[in-house]
Design an enzyme around this catalytic site. Structure first.
Site, mmCIF file in Angstrom:
data_model
loop_
_atom_site.group_PDB
_atom_site.id
_atom_site.type_symbol
_atom_site.label_atom_id
_atom_site.label_comp_id
_atom_site.label_asym_id
_atom_site.label_seq_id
_atom_site.Cartn_x
_atom_site.Cartn_y
_atom_site.Cartn_z
ATOM 1 N N HIS A 26 0.916 -1.266 -0.014
ATOM 2 C CA HIS A 26 0.242 0.128 0.130
ATOM 3 C C HIS A 26 0.930 1.225 0.129
ATOM 4 O O HIS A 26 0.658 2.195 -0.907
ATOM 5 C CB HIS A 26 -1.087 0.135 1.248
ATOM 6 N N GLU A 27 1.755 1.335 0.856
ATOM 7 C CA GLU A 27 2.802 2.414 0.980
ATOM 8 C C GLU A 27 3.686 2.571 -0.345
ATOM 9 O O GLU A 27 3.556 3.900 -0.919
ATOM 10 C CB GLU A 27 3.524 2.500 2.447
ATOM 11 N N HIS A 61 1.617 4.270 -2.813
ATOM 12 C CA HIS A 61 1.604 5.712 -2.837
ATOM 13 C C HIS A 61 2.601 6.241 -3.946
ATOM 14 O O HIS A 61 2.555 7.386 -4.381
ATOM 15 C CB HIS A 61 1.671 6.180 -1.538
ATOM 16 N N TYR A 112 -3.817 15.264 -2.591
ATOM 17 C CA TYR A 112 -4.291 14.443 -1.235
ATOM 18 C C TYR A 112 -5.142 15.274 -0.373
ATOM 19 O O TYR A 112 -4.879 15.468 0.527
ATOM 20 C CB TYR A 112 -2.722 13.932 -0.587
ATOM 21 N N GLU A 162 -5.827 7.164 -1.550
ATOM 22 C CA GLU A 162 -5.817 6.103 -0.507
ATOM 23 C C GLU A 162 -6.344 4.747 -1.032
ATOM 24 O O GLU A 162 -5.915 3.664 -0.838
ATOM 25 C CB GLU A 162 -6.541 6.644 0.516
ATOM 26 N N ASP A 204 -9.137 14.843 8.675
ATOM 27 C CA ASP A 204 -8.414 13.728 7.655
ATOM 28 C C ASP A 204 -8.271 14.074 6.343
ATOM 29 O O ASP A 204 -8.549 13.697 5.311
ATOM 30 C CB ASP A 204 -9.292 12.421 7.722
ATOM 31 N N HIS A 260 -9.097 9.197 4.295
ATOM 32 C CA HIS A 260 -9.255 7.748 4.724
ATOM 33 C C HIS A 260 -10.829 7.209 4.877
ATOM 34 O O HIS A 260 -11.050 5.999 4.711
ATOM 35 C CB HIS A 260 -8.259 7.522 6.132
#
Length: 320
Positions: free
Chosen positions: A139-140, A143, A154, A163, A237, A242
């Site tokens: 996942h990271e 990005h 973002y 995300e 957020d 998220h």
């Protein structure tokens, strides 16, 4: 949360520099695309980067679980992108896959800072080390792929798509690595990282159910359809990046289950092509849905099972 926001702000700065041309893609490429170019460094509990080099490509396992998990996860992510989509590392130009582990003390996060991966060890109460879940690693790292492709802003719906694409790609890396088709996949993100039986960080299958009655976190606040969309201020957020990502996540899950087989070979290919070739930084949910339908027709043909699956996914979450 404040630390994480500052670090994500650094990533956003890198994205802005790429978009404006102030920053170019790194020239640090591996000479052979089959050589992943992994390097894992140890911050030794300090919040300083990059740290001390512990393991490089070709080195044997270090014996440190965080080092070896970060190393293996980077490789599995690299080969997923290379073998399935013909991509040469995160930037598609052979960028060395650097990671720093043991960042800070009891640091509850992992992140792509725009240039490298950084992993905390968790506090041992809420979270364990953030290298323990392959889907978190993928996942990271994804990005970074998003940063070099659509470069989705973002914040608000573009940020929720940012995300969601990272969750979708991270989940597919895990599915392919474990040999799971859509019916065998658990569709969870971070089920090992978040401590406690039956808890995960997110669920693509059923947003809002990843954790229930958690003693500290309470209940998973994600929604699965636009009926549960949370219209938030930027300060909350980043406008719900998220909280609202569960909606496009569930659209992908529904499309993948409708089509069947291996997600990365069918609707996953559509998501990846849209990310790389069609979507722009300000895309919202309706734009993403229309674009993905367009790519499905181009990739698999009008009236194809894939097109019908994508349409069902976005209708299910009430975007279409």
């Amino acid at each position: 949360l404040e630390q994480s926001e500052a670090l994500r702000g650094e990533r956003s700065t890198v994205q802005s520099q790429l978009a404006s041309g102030e920053m170019t893609r790194p020239d640090e490429a591996t000479s052979d695309p089959s050589d992943v170019g992994r390097r894992v460094l140890d911050a030794r509990g300090r919040e300083m980067l990059p740290g001390t080099l512990i393991r490089s490509e070709g080195d044997p396992p270090s014996g440190d679980p965080a080092v070896d998990e970060a190393f293996a996860g980077a490789g599995l992510t690299y080969f997923f992108y290379r073998d399935e989509y013909g991509r040469n590392s995160i930037d598609d130009r052979g960028l060395a896959m650097d990671a720093t582990v043991h960042y800070g003390v009891r640091f509850n996060n992992a992140f792509w800072n725009g240039r490298r991966m950084v992993y905390g060890d968790g506090d041992g109460v809420l979270f364990t080390r953030f290298t323990s879940d392959l889907d978190i690693i993928a996942h990271e790292l994804s990005h970074g792929v998003i940063q070099y492709e659509a470069n989705l802003a973002y914040e608000f719906q573009p940020g929720a798509l940012h995300e969601s694409f990272a969750d979708v790609l991270g989940s597919m890396v895990k599915q392919r690595s474990y040999g799971h088709d859509v019916s065998q996949a658990d569709w969870l993100i971070g089920d090992k990282v978040l401590l406690g039986e039956g808890h995960a960080m997110r669920s693509l299958k059923a947003p809002g159910s990843a954790y229930v009655n958690h003693p500290v976190l309470g209940n998973d606040p994600q929604g699965a359809t636009m009926d549960e969309y949370q219209d938030l201020s930027f300060s909350n957020d980043r406008g719900g990046v998220h909280l609202n990502s569960g909606i496009p996540n569930h659209a992908f899950y529904t499309a993948a289950m409708e089509r069947g087989r291996n997600a990365w070979e069918t609707v996953g290919r559509i998501w990846y092509r849209a990310l790389c070739d069609r979507l722009r930084s300000n895309a919202d949910f309706p734009t993403a849905a229309a674009t993905l339908l367009e790519v499905a027709r181009d990739e698999f043909g009008p009236g194809s099972l894939e097109e019908k699956a994508v349409e069902k996914g976005w209708r299910e979450v009430k975007v279409l």
